[in-house]
Write a protein that holds these residues in place. Structure first.
Motif, short mmCIF file in Angstrom:
data_model
loop_
_atom_site.label_atom_id
_atom_site.label_comp_id
_atom_site.label_asym_id
_atom_site.label_seq_id
_atom_site.Cartn_x
_atom_site.Cartn_y
_atom_site.Cartn_z
N LYS A 199 4.35 4.09 -7.61
CA LYS A 199 3.79 5.44 -7.83
C LYS A 199 2.88 5.42 -9.07
O LYS A 199 1.77 5.94 -9.05
N ALA A 200 3.38 4.79 -10.14
CA ALA A 200 2.60 4.71 -11.38
C ALA A 200 1.32 3.91 -11.16
O ALA A 200 0.23 4.30 -11.62
N ILE A 201 1.45 2.79 -10.44
CA ILE A 201 0.30 1.92 -10.19
C ILE A 201 -0.76 2.65 -9.36
O ILE A 201 -1.95 2.60 -9.65
N ALA A 202 -0.30 3.38 -8.34
CA ALA A 202 -1.25 4.14 -7.52
C ALA A 202 -1.99 5.16 -8.40
O ALA A 202 -3.19 5.40 -8.20
N GLY A 203 -1.29 5.71 -9.40
CA GLY A 203 -1.92 6.68 -10.30
C GLY A 203 -2.93 6.02 -11.24
O GLY A 203 -3.96 6.61 -11.57
N LEU A 204 -2.64 4.80 -11.67
CA LEU A 204 -3.51 4.11 -12.62
C LEU A 204 -4.67 3.39 -11.94
O LEU A 204 -5.68 3.12 -12.57
N ALA A 205 -4.48 3.03 -10.67
CA ALA A 205 -5.51 2.34 -9.88
C ALA A 205 -6.07 1.07 -10.53
O ALA A 205 -7.28 0.92 -10.67
N PRO A 206 -5.20 0.13 -10.91
CA PRO A 206 -5.70 -1.12 -11.51
C PRO A 206 -6.32 -2.03 -10.44
O PRO A 206 -6.03 -1.86 -9.25
N ALA A 207 -7.14 -2.99 -10.88
CA ALA A 207 -7.80 -3.91 -9.95
C ALA A 207 -6.89 -5.09 -9.62
O ALA A 207 -7.21 -6.25 -9.88
N VAL A 208 -5.73 -4.78 -9.07
CA VAL A 208 -4.74 -5.80 -8.75
C VAL A 208 -4.11 -5.44 -7.42
O VAL A 208 -3.81 -4.26 -7.19
N ARG A 209 -3.91 -6.44 -6.55
CA ARG A 209 -3.15 -6.14 -5.34
C ARG A 209 -1.67 -6.22 -5.68
O ARG A 209 -1.23 -7.16 -6.35
N VAL A 210 -0.91 -5.26 -5.25
CA VAL A 210 0.54 -5.27 -5.53
C VAL A 210 1.31 -5.04 -4.24
O VAL A 210 1.09 -4.04 -3.54
N ASP A 211 2.20 -5.96 -3.93
CA ASP A 211 3.11 -5.78 -2.81
C ASP A 211 4.49 -5.44 -3.37
O ASP A 211 4.96 -6.09 -4.30
N ALA A 212 5.11 -4.42 -2.82
CA ALA A 212 6.46 -4.05 -3.25
C ALA A 212 7.37 -4.11 -2.04
O ALA A 212 7.04 -3.56 -0.99
N ILE A 213 8.48 -4.79 -2.18
CA ILE A 213 9.36 -5.04 -1.05
C ILE A 213 10.79 -4.72 -1.44
O ILE A 213 11.24 -5.08 -2.54
N PHE A 214 11.49 -4.01 -0.58
CA PHE A 214 12.92 -3.86 -0.84
C PHE A 214 13.72 -3.76 0.45
O PHE A 214 13.21 -3.31 1.48
N GLY A 215 14.95 -4.24 0.36
CA GLY A 215 15.89 -4.10 1.45
C GLY A 215 16.82 -2.96 1.07
O GLY A 215 17.39 -2.96 -0.02
N ALA A 216 16.94 -1.96 1.95
CA ALA A 216 17.82 -0.82 1.66
C ALA A 216 19.04 -0.91 2.57
O ALA A 216 18.90 -0.93 3.80
N VAL A 217 20.21 -1.00 1.98
CA VAL A 217 21.45 -1.11 2.76
C VAL A 217 22.57 -0.35 2.05
O VAL A 217 22.52 -0.12 0.86
N GLU A 218 23.59 0.01 2.84
CA GLU A 218 24.79 0.60 2.27
C GLU A 218 25.90 -0.43 2.52
O GLU A 218 26.10 -0.84 3.67
N ASN A 219 26.59 -0.86 1.48
CA ASN A 219 27.63 -1.89 1.62
C ASN A 219 28.99 -1.20 1.80
O ASN A 219 29.56 -0.68 0.85
N MET A 220 29.47 -1.18 3.06
CA MET A 220 30.69 -0.42 3.37
C MET A 220 31.74 -1.26 4.11
O MET A 220 31.39 -2.19 4.83
N PRO A 221 33.02 -0.90 3.96
CA PRO A 221 34.05 -1.57 4.75
C PRO A 221 34.24 -0.82 6.07
O PRO A 221 34.33 0.41 6.06
N SER A 222 34.29 -1.54 7.16
CA SER A 222 34.53 -0.89 8.46
C SER A 222 34.83 -1.95 9.49
O SER A 222 34.83 -3.15 9.17
N GLY A 223 35.03 -1.51 10.70
CA GLY A 223 35.28 -2.46 11.79
C GLY A 223 34.08 -3.32 12.14
O GLY A 223 34.21 -4.34 12.82
#
Ligand code: BES
Ligand code: MN
Ligand code: ZN
Length: 490
Positions: free
Chosen positions: A289-313
């Motif tokens: 969000k900050a980078i998009a606001g600043l608009a620097p001359a750099v390519r930026v890739d942002a990657i994340f895995g979103a998971v919930e770690n739960m006990p179940s069957g």
């Protein structure tokens, strides 16, 4: 928050709260010199300072009502010590915190006798906003509004510094909100939705659902995620500059939206704050969000895995062997060592993008908290240059990092009996062996892992930070990217 500059005298400055930075002096009586601009109110204040033994020691404060003797409703003196930039940051942070505690809408900030340069001005705005932040949206009563105007008195106007600082503030506050929100609100799908909400002409966002994650062979993300009723998501954001890119950075974040420990269930005490386990992903989203606001001359890739770690069957189990995105087979010894499994697939994916440098952020180990406490994040990298750069940017951003060793000597600790490696390395050096595990999933020399388990979430207030999410590393990472964009060399 609006930031403005005023040339009025301190006595005539209208504000709910007037904050004056006072450099350290030998005796309380000397404080009067800094306050001279307050007219006859200066003497009264100096007398109180003597009474309270206020001498401008860094981070010391003296607050008082003004009884209408000056235009501001209330005054706060904050010690700035010898006036170094770190202390301007600390003083402004205290100002922000005090303003929020009192619900001051308009706050004036002055450093009489000192010249506030661009670097210090940015630091002051950032820290003020940081101190002014408090997550109280679920309080039915007693809420105090944040400040809507910060007015610098007697400071040179620099709107470029203001807009840069405010871009960082917006990113950091988003990260803090995401961490503070309960896990019932922020779960994999809703976290991915936040990333999608940042999509624009320059920011592309791709989200993979559970089926796509499994089909792509991301066995780490799929395995950890499959025990939850809330299915996992894989998110890839790309910021592309309008002109030619001067560099290419990849950021990876751990996005465990709640870490119950899974079948290796955590005790209640340890689980209480585990909504913070997506702080790495939150920081990466905030940085984008900050980078998009600043608009620097750099390519930026942002990657994340979103998971919930739960006990179940349907949870992954001890003794399971997960086939990761890079093909390695991981033997599960503890389902609470889930973050490294999620990050591993993200790191392999990020490596495929061939960035100049790759940095991951994760609330990865309790061992990092034991080693470095609440302020310092643990940095692991084989690149001395990247370690030095990150340390320098963290220094400018006012964040704490400390480099840790990444020795091949300890690699034996994660050797597995049935698979290639196991997901735990024992109690000793637990943060180091977690980093060594991650190292198996990227071939990039220019990779750094930052374990933010300590600073990401505060159980109690620290400096000017309220308890809860801090948005740690948003500023460090954003400044790093900004610096690459500003320089002609990579
Ligand atoms: N999310 C935790 C680490 C953590 C602890 C973050 C405290 C913030 C504050 C992580 O997934 C975890 O549970 N790590 C285990 C690893 C162990 C089972 C090898 C730990 O640190 O105990
Ligand atoms: Mn865990
Ligand atoms: Zn975790």
């Amino acid at each position: 928050m609006r930031v403005a500059f005023a040339a009025s005298s301190l006595a005539q400055t209208k504000a709910d709260l007037l904050v004056i930075g006072v450099p350290a002096v030998s005796a309380s009586a000397d404080v009067a010199a800094t306050l001279a601009d307050l007219g006859d109110f200066a003497a009264a204040l100096a007398a109180v300072a003597t009474d309270e033994e206020f001498t401008g020691k860094p981070a010391s404060t003296l607050g008082a009502p003004t009884y209408g003797r000056i235009a501001a409703g209330r005054i706060l003196l904050v010690g700035t010590g010898p006036g170094a930039v770190a202390d301007v940051r600390a003083a402004a942070g205290i100002a922000g915190k005090e303003a929020r505690a009192r619900g001051a809408k308009t706050v004036a900030l002055a450093f009489p006798g000192a010249t506030v340069n661009t670097v210090e001005l940015r630091a002051a705005i950032e820290a003020f906003a940081e101190g002014n932040y408090k997550f109280d949206k679920y309080k039915s009563t007693g809420r105090k509004a944040p400040a809507d105007a910060l007015v610098f008195v007697g400071v040179n106007e620099d709107m470029d510094a203001v807009s840069r600082a405010l871009a960082l503030v917006a990113g950091q506050e988003l990260a803090r909100d995401l961490v503070n929100e309960p896990a019932d609100t922020i779960y994999p799908e809703s976290l991915a939705q936040v990333a999608l909400g940042l999509a624009s002409d320059r920011v592309k966002v791709v989200v993979l659902d559970e089926t796509a994650i499994r089909e792509k062979g991301m066995g780490g993300i799929y395995g950890v995620g499959k025990g939850s009723a809330r299915p996992p998501r894989f998110v890839h954001m790309t910021y592309t500059p309008a002109g030619e890119a001067k560099g290419h950075i990849a950021l990876v974040g751990k996005g465990v939206t709640f870490d119950s420990g899974g079948l290796s269930l955590k005790p209640s005490d340890g689980m209480m704050t585990m909504r913070c386990d997506m702080a790495g992903a939150a920081a990466v989203i905030g940085a984008m969000k900050a980078i998009a606001g600043l608009a620097p001359a750099v390519r930026v890739d942002a990657i994340f895995g979103a998971v919930e770690n739960m006990p179940s069957g349907t949870s992954y189990k001890l003794g399971d062997i997960l086939t990761m995105y890079n093909g390695k087979k991981v033997e599960i010894h503890n389902t609470d060592a889930e973050g490294r499994l999620v990050l591993a697939d993200c790191l392999t994916y990020a490596t495929e993008l061939k960035p100049d440098a790759l940095v991951d952020l994760a609330t990865l180990t309790g061992a990092a908290v034991v080693a470095l406490g609440d302020w310092y994040s643990a940095v692991y990298t084989r690149s001395d240059a990247l370690a030095a750069t990150l340390a320098a940017r963290a220094g400018e951003a006012g964040e704490g990092v400390w480099r840790m060793p990444l020795p091949d000597l300890y690699k034996d600790k994660i050797k597995a009996e049935w698979g290639d490696i196991k997901n735990v390395g024992g109690r000793a050096g637990g943060s180091i062996t977690a980093a060594l595990f991650l190292a198996e999933f990227t071939t990039l020399e220019n990779w750094a892992h930052i374990d933010i388990a300590g600073p990401a979430f505060l159980d109690s207030a620290l400096m000017h930070y309220a308890p809860g999410g801090t948005g740690t590393m948003v500023r460090t990472l954003t400044r790093w990217v900004e610096g690459i964009g500003d320089s002609s060399a990579k």
